[in-house]
Design a protein around this motif. Structure first.
Motif, PDB file in Angstrom:
ATOM      1  N   ALA A 184       0.830  -1.195   0.000  1.00  0.00           N
ATOM      2  CA  ALA A 184       0.000   0.000   0.000  1.00  0.00           C
ATOM      3  C   ALA A 184       0.869   1.251   0.000  1.00  0.00           C
ATOM      4  CB  ALA A 184      -0.914  -0.001   1.220  1.00  0.00           C
ATOM      5  N   THR A 185       0.268   2.370  -0.474  1.00  0.00           N
ATOM      6  CA  THR A 185       0.926   3.668  -0.388  1.00  0.00           C
ATOM      7  C   THR A 185       0.362   4.369   0.834  1.00  0.00           C
ATOM      8  OG1 THR A 185       1.185   3.798  -2.777  1.00  0.00           O
ATOM      9  CG2 THR A 185       1.323   5.853  -1.544  1.00  0.00           C
ATOM     10  N   GLU A 186       1.173   4.582   1.845  1.00  0.00           N
ATOM     11  CA  GLU A 186       0.698   5.112   3.112  1.00  0.00           C
ATOM     12  C   GLU A 186       1.674   6.128   3.689  1.00  0.00           C
ATOM     13  OE1 GLU A 186      -1.177   2.218   5.869  1.00  0.00           O
ATOM     14  OE2 GLU A 186      -0.251   0.730   4.571  1.00  0.00           O
ATOM     15  N   ILE A 187       1.147   6.989   4.532  1.00  0.00           N
ATOM     16  CA  ILE A 187       1.992   7.904   5.293  1.00  0.00           C
ATOM     17  C   ILE A 187       2.527   7.151   6.500  1.00  0.00           C
ATOM     18  CG2 ILE A 187       2.078  10.046   6.602  1.00  0.00           C
ATOM     19  CD1 ILE A 187      -0.241  11.050   4.913  1.00  0.00           C
ATOM     20  N   VAL A 188       3.828   7.048   6.583  1.00  0.00           N
ATOM     21  CA  VAL A 188       4.471   6.371   7.701  1.00  0.00           C
ATOM     22  C   VAL A 188       4.678   7.341   8.864  1.00  0.00           C
ATOM     23  CG1 VAL A 188       6.543   5.123   8.432  1.00  0.00           C
ATOM     24  CG2 VAL A 188       5.590   4.744   6.148  1.00  0.00           C
ATOM     25  N   ALA A 189       5.061   8.570   8.539  1.00  0.00           N
ATOM     26  CA  ALA A 189       5.312   9.570   9.574  1.00  0.00           C
ATOM     27  C   ALA A 189       5.124  10.960   9.001  1.00  0.00           C
ATOM     28  CB  ALA A 189       6.719   9.413  10.153  1.00  0.00           C
ATOM     29  N   GLU A 190       4.797  11.879   9.883  1.00  0.00           N
ATOM     30  CA  GLU A 190       4.596  13.283   9.516  1.00  0.00           C
ATOM     31  C   GLU A 190       5.214  14.140  10.604  1.00  0.00           C
ATOM     32  OE1 GLU A 190       0.665  15.500  10.078  1.00  0.00           O
ATOM     33  OE2 GLU A 190       0.572  14.829   7.988  1.00  0.00           O
ATOM     34  N   ARG A 191       6.099  15.056  10.214  1.00  0.00           N
ATOM     35  CA  ARG A 191       6.752  15.917  11.208  1.00  0.00           C
ATOM     36  C   ARG A 191       6.611  17.372  10.818  1.00  0.00           C
ATOM     37  NH1 ARG A 191      12.561  14.978  13.227  1.00  0.00           N
ATOM     38  NH2 ARG A 191      13.109  15.292  11.027  1.00  0.00           N
ATOM     39  N   ARG A 192       6.213  18.188  11.741  1.00  0.00           N
ATOM     40  CA  ARG A 192       6.178  19.645  11.543  1.00  0.00           C
ATOM     41  C   ARG A 192       7.501  20.176  12.079  1.00  0.00           C
ATOM     42  NH1 ARG A 192       1.417  22.760  10.879  1.00  0.00           N
ATOM     43  NH2 ARG A 192       2.033  24.866  10.228  1.00  0.00           N
ATOM     44  N   LEU A 193       8.413  20.512  11.169  1.00  0.00           N
ATOM     45  CA  LEU A 193       9.755  20.918  11.574  1.00  0.00           C
ATOM     46  C   LEU A 193       9.786  22.328  12.138  1.00  0.00           C
ATOM     47  CD1 LEU A 193      11.723  19.476   8.522  1.00  0.00           C
ATOM     48  CD2 LEU A 193      11.239  18.383  10.718  1.00  0.00           C
ATOM     49  N   ASP A 194       8.950  23.218  11.599  1.00  0.00           N
ATOM     50  CA  ASP A 194       8.807  24.568  12.110  1.00  0.00           C
ATOM     51  C   ASP A 194       7.492  25.117  11.569  1.00  0.00           C
ATOM     52  OD1 ASP A 194       9.353  25.374   9.441  1.00  0.00           O
ATOM     53  OD2 ASP A 194      11.489  25.643   9.877  1.00  0.00           O
ATOM     54  N   GLU A 195       7.326  26.436  11.595  1.00  0.00           N
ATOM     55  CA  GLU A 195       6.057  27.021  11.184  1.00  0.00           C
ATOM     56  C   GLU A 195       5.666  26.638   9.759  1.00  0.00           C
ATOM     57  OE1 GLU A 195       3.929  31.431  10.795  1.00  0.00           O
ATOM     58  OE2 GLU A 195       6.076  31.263  11.213  1.00  0.00           O
ATOM     59  N   ARG A 196       6.628  26.534   8.868  1.00  0.00           N
ATOM     60  CA  ARG A 196       6.309  26.280   7.469  1.00  0.00           C
ATOM     61  C   ARG A 196       6.765  24.919   6.970  1.00  0.00           C
ATOM     62  NH1 ARG A 196       8.220  30.086   3.278  1.00  0.00           N
ATOM     63  NH2 ARG A 196       6.602  29.005   2.089  1.00  0.00           N
ATOM     64  N   ARG A 197       7.857  24.397   7.475  1.00  0.00           N
ATOM     65  CA  ARG A 197       8.396  23.150   6.934  1.00  0.00           C
ATOM     66  C   ARG A 197       7.716  21.928   7.544  1.00  0.00           C
ATOM     67  NH1 ARG A 197      14.351  22.606   7.949  1.00  0.00           N
ATOM     68  NH2 ARG A 197      13.752  23.562   9.927  1.00  0.00           N
ATOM     69  N   MET A 198       7.259  21.051   6.677  1.00  0.00           N
ATOM     70  CA  MET A 198       6.687  19.780   7.089  1.00  0.00           C
ATOM     71  C   MET A 198       7.374  18.671   6.307  1.00  0.00           C
ATOM     72  SD  MET A 198       2.724  18.397   6.832  1.00  0.00           S
ATOM     73  CE  MET A 198       2.113  19.491   8.130  1.00  0.00           C
ATOM     74  N   ASP A 246       8.230   0.500  -3.976  1.00  0.00           N
ATOM     75  CA  ASP A 246       8.424  -0.637  -3.078  1.00  0.00           C
ATOM     76  C   ASP A 246       9.437  -0.278  -1.998  1.00  0.00           C
ATOM     77  OD1 ASP A 246       8.003  -3.155  -2.019  1.00  0.00           O
ATOM     78  OD2 ASP A 246       9.519  -4.118  -3.288  1.00  0.00           O
ATOM     79  N   ALA A 247       9.286   0.932  -1.464  1.00  0.00           N
ATOM     80  CA  ALA A 247      10.222   1.445  -0.468  1.00  0.00           C
ATOM     81  C   ALA A 247       9.595   2.657   0.209  1.00  0.00           C
ATOM     82  CB  ALA A 247      11.535   1.846  -1.136  1.00  0.00           C
ATOM     83  N   THR A 248      10.221   3.112   1.292  1.00  0.00           N
ATOM     84  CA  THR A 248       9.811   4.365   1.912  1.00  0.00           C
ATOM     85  C   THR A 248      10.624   5.499   1.323  1.00  0.00           C
ATOM     86  OG1 THR A 248      11.367   4.032   3.736  1.00  0.00           O
ATOM     87  CG2 THR A 248       9.078   3.303   4.076  1.00  0.00           C
ATOM     88  N   GLY A 304      10.097  -3.814 -16.200  1.00  0.00           N
ATOM     89  CA  GLY A 304       9.427  -2.762 -15.446  1.00  0.00           C
ATOM     90  C   GLY A 304       9.620  -2.964 -13.951  1.00  0.00           C
ATOM     91  N   GLY A 305       8.638  -2.513 -13.177  1.00  0.00           N
ATOM     92  CA  GLY A 305       8.735  -2.658 -11.730  1.00  0.00           C
ATOM     93  C   GLY A 305       9.527  -1.541 -11.091  1.00  0.00           C
ATOM     94  N   PRO A 306       9.711  -1.592  -9.764  1.00  0.00           N
ATOM     95  CA  PRO A 306      10.377  -0.510  -9.053  1.00  0.00           C
ATOM     96  C   PRO A 306      11.854  -0.403  -9.410  1.00  0.00           C
ATOM     97  CG  PRO A 306      10.001  -2.374  -7.581  1.00  0.00           C
ATOM     98  CD  PRO A 306       9.289  -2.688  -8.868  1.00  0.00           C
TER      99      PRO A 306
END
Length: 321
Positions: free
Chosen positions: A45-59, A69-71, A141-143
């Motif tokens: 599946a294509t999924e969000i593994v992690a989300e970080r708010r580094l500062d006011e604008r950077r995510m 087939d990788a993160t 083909g493939g990744p």
């Protein structure tokens, strides 16, 4: 010196610069940049593994991609008031060979440039020698399938979860310049800009750069995995060559820049001029800037500033207060 050997040596020199050769689970954000652990997603599946708010604008997003087939990671610059609405105009910025998703913010003033512009800036990883392409892999083909990941996985994800609108522009330097024109030729962007991109990958010296760049940038990787052999798989190369796809850019607002001053940039300059000439033959407008300068971020930052008004007007981005 024999011509073939000379070509390989030139390719080795230029490769380090161009290197083209070469959700669904909720996460708790913390201002300090810490992230809440989450279960490992299924590799199918294509999924969000992690989300970080580094500062006011950077995510920063970490995504498990089915196409790769990788993160992989993507860095966002959020517009002021990002959480107040959806449908923000989007500017994609693609990095060059040997760089990654942090390069634009680390090596240019893109944060300051876009601070009051009302645009969501998307800076995805494209692999050290990914060439913004779905790899041929001997015909199997493939990744890694970088184009599929960016256009069919990441873009819909950003529109569904991160308030991105449908009006989008794209720009890139070196390998990313080629990628910007490739993606724009697929019909996904209102405007595209290339800074020192190899826009004619079948031009003199570029196949050697693919060979040497992949060997140097992705040690142990067979360079033919990307597009195959330039003679035996000619049609595969043409399908990834902005010069051959120029006719698909009708209606896209275009900016092309390249300098002269070192071996890498001279190659990019010749490719860019050939590409611009092809556009002219087809009656497709393009704004060009050819200058004296080398293959580095000093000039790519300057060219982003020069192209910025064109990119913003194409997607209707307006200053925010």
């Amino acid at each position: 010196m024999r011509p073939r050997l000379l070509g390989c040596l030139v390719g080795a020199v230029i490769a380090a610069g161009l290197c083209l050769a070469v959700l669904v689970v909720t996460i708790v954000l913390r201002p300090g940049g810490r992230e809440t652990p989450r279960p490992q997603p299924s590799p199918s599946a294509t999924e969000i593994v992690a989300e970080r708010r580094l500062d006011e604008r950077r995510m920063e997003l970490t995504i498990r991609s089915r196409a790769l087939d990788a993160t992989t990671k993507v860095r966002l610059l959020l517009p002021r008031g990002w959480e107040s609405r959806t449908g923000w105009p989007v500017l994609w910025l693609l990095h060059g060979g040997l760089d990654d998703e942090t390069s634009w913010t680390a090596k240019t003033d893109v944060e300051a440039l876009t601070r009051d512009t009302g645009v969501l800036v998307v800076m995805p990883d494209g692999g050290k020698c990914g060439s913004y392409s779905d790899w041929w892999n001997g015909g199997a083909g493939g990744p890694p399938r970088w184009e599929t990941y960016h256009l069919k996985e990441l873009r819909p994800l950003l529109e569904a979860r991160y308030r991105a609108g449908g009006r989008q522009a794209i720009a890139g330097y070196s390998m990313g310049g080629q990628g910007a024109m490739l993606y724009a030729a697929k019909g996904h962007f209102e405007a595209a800009a290339s800074f020192s991109g190899a826009l004619h990958i079948l031009g003199p010296g570029v196949p050697q750069a693919v060979m040497a760049g992949t060997a140097l940038g992705c040690f142990g990787t067979d360079w033919k995995r990307i597009w195959g052999d330039p003679e035996e798989q000619r049609e595969v190369w043409r399908a990834h060559n902005p010069y051959d796809l120029a006719g698909e850019l009708k209606g896209v607002r275009l900016y092309v820049a390249a300098g002269e001053g070192d071996l890498v940039e001279d190659l990019a300059n010749r490719a860019a001029r050939a590409f611009a000439g092809r556009l002219d033959e087809l009656g497709i407008p393009v704004r060009t800037h050819f200058y004296r300068g080398g293959h580095n971020h000093t000039y790519w930052q300057r060219e982003l500033h020069r192209a910025f008004p064109l990119l913003m007007s194409a997607i209707g981005a307006k200053p925010v207060s």
